[in-house]
Design a protein around this motif. Sequence first.
Motif, mmCIF file in Angstrom:
data_model
loop_
_atom_site.group_PDB
_atom_site.id
_atom_site.type_symbol
_atom_site.label_atom_id
_atom_site.label_comp_id
_atom_site.label_asym_id
_atom_site.label_seq_id
_atom_site.Cartn_x
_atom_site.Cartn_y
_atom_site.Cartn_z
ATOM 1 N N ASP A 91 0.884 -1.334 0.018
ATOM 2 C CA ASP A 91 0.056 0.079 0.128
ATOM 3 C C ASP A 91 0.924 1.204 0.035
ATOM 4 O O ASP A 91 0.347 2.432 -0.025
ATOM 5 N N TYR A 92 2.209 1.170 -0.200
ATOM 6 C CA TYR A 92 3.111 2.349 0.175
ATOM 7 C C TYR A 92 4.467 2.115 -0.549
ATOM 8 O O TYR A 92 4.869 0.810 -0.338
ATOM 9 N N ILE A 93 5.021 3.026 -1.169
ATOM 10 C CA ILE A 93 6.220 2.929 -1.952
ATOM 11 C C ILE A 93 7.328 3.801 -1.100
ATOM 12 O O ILE A 93 7.209 5.055 -0.744
ATOM 13 N N HIS A 94 8.680 3.294 -0.597
ATOM 14 C CA HIS A 94 9.705 4.120 -0.162
ATOM 15 C C HIS A 94 10.723 4.275 -1.336
ATOM 16 O O HIS A 94 10.841 3.276 -2.253
ATOM 17 N N VAL A 95 11.118 5.540 -1.891
ATOM 18 C CA VAL A 95 11.890 5.675 -2.948
ATOM 19 C C VAL A 95 13.348 6.104 -2.670
ATOM 20 O O VAL A 95 13.723 7.012 -2.106
ATOM 21 N N LYS A 96 13.975 4.893 -2.792
ATOM 22 C CA LYS A 96 15.493 5.016 -2.605
ATOM 23 C C LYS A 96 15.753 3.649 -3.598
ATOM 24 O O LYS A 96 15.231 2.837 -3.742
ATOM 25 N N ASP A 97 17.184 3.917 -4.082
ATOM 26 C CA ASP A 97 17.890 2.948 -4.999
ATOM 27 C C ASP A 97 19.175 2.434 -4.313
ATOM 28 O O ASP A 97 19.659 2.992 -3.401
ATOM 29 N N ALA A 98 19.846 1.488 -4.774
ATOM 30 C CA ALA A 98 20.947 1.018 -4.257
ATOM 31 C C ALA A 98 21.679 0.012 -5.257
ATOM 32 O O ALA A 98 20.984 -0.556 -6.080
ATOM 33 N N SER A 99 23.210 0.135 -5.133
ATOM 34 C CA SER A 99 24.107 -0.656 -5.946
ATOM 35 C C SER A 99 23.864 -2.116 -5.470
ATOM 36 O O SER A 99 24.055 -2.303 -4.402
ATOM 37 N N GLY A 100 23.970 -3.335 -6.300
ATOM 38 C CA GLY A 100 23.890 -4.443 -5.812
ATOM 39 C C GLY A 100 25.455 -4.915 -5.897
ATOM 40 O O GLY A 100 25.885 -5.941 -5.127
ATOM 41 N N THR A 101 26.624 -3.958 -6.133
ATOM 42 C CA THR A 101 27.885 -4.385 -6.096
ATOM 43 C C THR A 101 28.650 -3.392 -5.455
ATOM 44 O O THR A 101 29.877 -3.594 -4.881
ATOM 45 N N GLU A 102 28.311 -1.925 -5.602
ATOM 46 C CA GLU A 102 29.271 -0.960 -4.972
ATOM 47 C C GLU A 102 28.886 -0.602 -3.262
ATOM 48 O O GLU A 102 27.638 -0.586 -3.127
#
Length: 281
Positions: A195-206
């Motif tokens: 019901d709700y979205i947090h907006v952040k991204d991340a690197s899978g390797t760095e």
Amino acid sequence: MWTLTGFADEISRDLDEQIALLTKLGIKHVEFRSAWGTKVLDLTPEQLDEAKAKLDAAGIRLSSVGSDIGKIVITDPFEEHLKRSAHAVEVAKFFGCGYIRMFSFFIPQGEDPEQYRDEVMDRTRAFVRLAEAGGVTMLHENEKDIYGDTPERVVELVTAMDSPNYRAIFDPANYVQCGVKPFDEAYPQVREYTDYIHVKDASGTEMDANGHNKVLPAGEGDGQVRELVAALAADGYDGFFSIEPHLGDFDAFGGLCGPDLWTTAYDAITGIFREQGISWR
């Protein structure tokens, strides 16, 4: 139309400075986690009154109480924490807010989460009963190292509670940190419970200086944010997108990044919205 909100305490510890940037960016909601260097559930009654007066004057409402409920080790004592969750319900009602962000307990390092399943379920059910009685909804965030950090256990939690007052937050960066592909693997499993979205991204390797997956603005990492946004639009999602930059130095409150980096995070997600012809408010 989707609604932008965010963790404004990553702008500044000072509530006036938080409000100033939200107003400049045209954001009319906040996921209220802390002000004046104090967690929302630790604010005095006088501070709560002051915060509400300032937010009301600026025309900013709470999208969620950004609580730390459930953010303890599953083996920690529970009685005082349950009282804290009851207070969270009262704080939500005070602000006229229907959502409380919460967690499903850290698992002792190196141990199998399944051995703590029953205790997690019992404690979570106690939270949900309070939410039901108070007419609010607990939103479970899929944070790394808690019981519900994988999509499978998120589904297990929500279906076991079987309550409209207990739903899921989708945080793509947190899934990346757990080695899960957010759109390819998590989204098909948890969408109906989200019901709700947090907006952040991340690197899978760095990795960052602390050895954690480096957090990045939306669309710059492996969080599959563009795919997520497109799918939510196609699915008819109608809810909050909460900007949680985590682009600065971390402490007990989050990642203080200041107005400039917070604006970078805002520009990143709204840029994706524009690419895909999505309106927001």
